[in-house]
Design an enzyme around this catalytic site. Structure first.
Site, mmCIF file in Angstrom:
data_model
loop_
_atom_site.group_PDB
_atom_site.id
_atom_site.type_symbol
_atom_site.label_atom_id
_atom_site.label_comp_id
_atom_site.label_asym_id
_atom_site.label_seq_id
_atom_site.Cartn_x
_atom_site.Cartn_y
_atom_site.Cartn_z
ATOM 1 N N ILE A 129 0.969 -1.231 -0.089
ATOM 2 C CA ILE A 129 0.106 -0.089 -0.053
ATOM 3 C C ILE A 129 0.947 1.215 0.197
ATOM 4 O O ILE A 129 0.420 2.317 -0.245
ATOM 5 C CB ILE A 129 -1.027 -0.143 1.016
ATOM 6 C CG1 ILE A 129 -0.057 0.035 2.615
ATOM 7 C CG2 ILE A 129 -1.970 -1.385 1.223
ATOM 8 C CD1 ILE A 129 -1.126 0.488 3.718
ATOM 9 N N ASP A 130 2.149 1.096 0.438
ATOM 10 C CA ASP A 130 2.889 2.303 0.536
ATOM 11 C C ASP A 130 3.491 2.912 -0.740
ATOM 12 O O ASP A 130 3.967 4.119 -0.930
ATOM 13 C CB ASP A 130 4.313 1.947 1.322
ATOM 14 C CG ASP A 130 4.125 1.299 2.634
ATOM 15 O OD1 ASP A 130 2.885 1.604 3.201
ATOM 16 O OD2 ASP A 130 4.586 0.711 3.322
ATOM 17 N N ARG A 158 -13.349 22.353 14.628
ATOM 18 C CA ARG A 158 -12.053 21.725 15.033
ATOM 19 C C ARG A 158 -11.042 21.561 14.078
ATOM 20 O O ARG A 158 -11.359 21.602 12.770
ATOM 21 C CB ARG A 158 -12.401 20.145 15.704
ATOM 22 C CG ARG A 158 -13.155 20.032 16.748
ATOM 23 C CD ARG A 158 -13.734 18.725 17.367
ATOM 24 N NE ARG A 158 -14.058 18.734 18.318
ATOM 25 C CZ ARG A 158 -15.187 17.669 18.957
ATOM 26 N NH1 ARG A 158 -15.423 16.718 18.102
ATOM 27 N NH2 ARG A 158 -15.336 17.600 20.108
ATOM 28 N N MET A 175 -0.803 5.641 6.730
ATOM 29 C CA MET A 175 0.383 4.866 6.609
ATOM 30 C C MET A 175 1.136 5.320 5.538
ATOM 31 O O MET A 175 0.915 6.026 4.942
ATOM 32 C CB MET A 175 -0.098 3.270 6.698
ATOM 33 C CG MET A 175 -0.615 2.687 8.022
ATOM 34 S SD MET A 175 -1.127 0.956 7.721
ATOM 35 C CE MET A 175 -1.271 0.179 9.316
ATOM 36 N N ARG A 219 4.864 4.114 5.800
ATOM 37 C CA ARG A 219 6.261 3.956 6.249
ATOM 38 C C ARG A 219 6.823 5.240 6.002
ATOM 39 O O ARG A 219 6.486 6.413 6.020
ATOM 40 C CB ARG A 219 6.768 2.923 5.423
ATOM 41 C CG ARG A 219 7.416 1.931 6.688
ATOM 42 C CD ARG A 219 8.069 0.748 6.018
ATOM 43 N NE ARG A 219 7.253 -0.366 5.996
ATOM 44 C CZ ARG A 219 7.353 -1.344 6.970
ATOM 45 N NH1 ARG A 219 7.621 -1.114 8.428
ATOM 46 N NH2 ARG A 219 6.905 -2.190 6.892
#
Ligand code: F6P
Length: 343
Positions: free
Chosen positions: A127-128, A163, A170, A172
């Protein structure tokens, strides 16, 4: 009948089953039998297999995860394990092996290719999206779409409550998910590992938005991003068997700093493994299928020690060693595009 082994290693991702199915279907057409090796390199260390016939892969195309299971086992980290892998390869009577994985799994494949198991081909997964030599790895598109949808959902609640919400994604040490989900989801700030975080700048952007009447902001931060002075935020100092620290926690640290420095109420949302779970997008199913078919073609043509890759719109093959040579980090042209929309 010659036998081809297939394994999936490292973190799972949507699209793995598309590759397994494609490897099996194309192999059977070409007259090979397929052996499924369970749990990545662990299955070769422990001689743990399952039969992969046409029925075993029926109906798995839309399923997330991997029917073979996975692990982060690195046989080169334990004395005797590389020999066990070679023994199992013989015992399983394998002619060739398809290794589906990221930097770590393909790193092992590359080593084994030079160290007794030459008939290996690789398929890039993560997925990176941080592997060199391929424009995209499968799994990335699904993670990106999930992260984008999550950002859309954060927008409505952040706006209602006035807010700041920090979304930790993710990826890495590469900021691909952050930058693309940030652009697609209309984030107000995107922080990636490639550029150290300047807290003052981040807070100024948020304050400027408030000054023009926007009382909420979405800040996307990659888990591997680092503060200029403090370095990486990790969950614990334990390393996995490939020597990686577990990332995570930068979102919380960043949210605290933003709230302290701006006085605006700030929350954090960590997308975590949601990004890796569930059904793959059509893009990942097609890419995984094309990769799987091409991997078997490489074996048929005796093009070993190679990895399938997407370059432009073509599936090509490159030396396995090219894939793991360097981390593919975010293109600064893409970052500049994201920056146009900061604030
Ligand atoms: O490499 C894929 C990945 O999901 C990274 O983005 C993340 O840092 C890591 O794996 C998480 O690993 P684990 O599933 O072991 O927690």
């Amino acid at each position: 009948m010659e036998r081809i082994g297939v394994l999936t290693g490292g973190g799972d991702c949507p699209g793995l089953n598309s590759v397994i199915r494609a490897v099996v279907r194309k192999s059977l057409l070409e007259g090979y039998a397929v052996v499924g090796i369970k749990n990545g390199w662990k299955g070769l260390v422990e001689n743990d297999t399952m039969l992969l016939d046409v029925n075993a892969v029926s109906g798995i195309l839309p399923r997330g995860g991997t029917i073979l299971g996975t692990s982060r086992t690195n046989p080169y980290k334990k004395e005797g394990d590389p020999e066990k892998v070679k023994d199992s390869f013989k015992k399983m009577e394998l002619y060739a092996l398809v290794a589906v994985g990221g930097e770590d799994t393909l790193g092992v494949a590359s080593k084994l290719a030079q160290d007794g198991i030459p008939n290996i081909v690789g398929v890039p997964k993560t997925i990176d999206n941080d592997l060199s030599a391929t424009d995209y790895t499968f799994g990335f598109d699904t993670a990106l779409n999930i992260a984008t949808e999550c950002i859309d959902r954060l927008h409505t609640t952040a706006e209602s409550h006035h807010r700041i919400i920090v979304a930790e994604v993710m990826g890495r040490h590469a900021g691909w998910i952050a930058i693309e989900a940030g652009i697609a989801g209309g984030a107000d700030v995107v922080l990636i590992p490639e550029i150290p975080i300047d807290l003052e700048e981040v807070c100024n952007i948020i304050k400027k938005r408030h000054a023009r009447g926007k009382t909420f902001s979405i800040v996307v931060v990659a888990e591997g991003a680092q503060f200029k002075d403090k370095g990486l935020v990790t969950q614990e100092q334990k390393l996995d068997s490939f020597g990686h620290v577990r990332l995570g926690g930068i979102g919380e640290a960043l949210a605290n700093e933003i709230e302290k420095r701006t006085g605006y109420e700030t929350r954090v949302s960590v997308f975590g493994h949601i990004q890796r779970g569930g059904t793959p997008t059509a893009f990942d199913r097609v890419l995984g299928t094309r990769f799987g078919v091409k991997a078997v073609e490489l074996i048929k043509n005796k093009k070993f020690g190679r990895m399938v890759a997407l370059q432009g719109i073509k599936i090509i093959d490159v030396p396995l060693s090219d894939a793991v040579k360097a981390l593919k980090t975010v293109d600064m042209e893409l970052y500049d595009i994201a920056k146009v929309f900061f604030g």
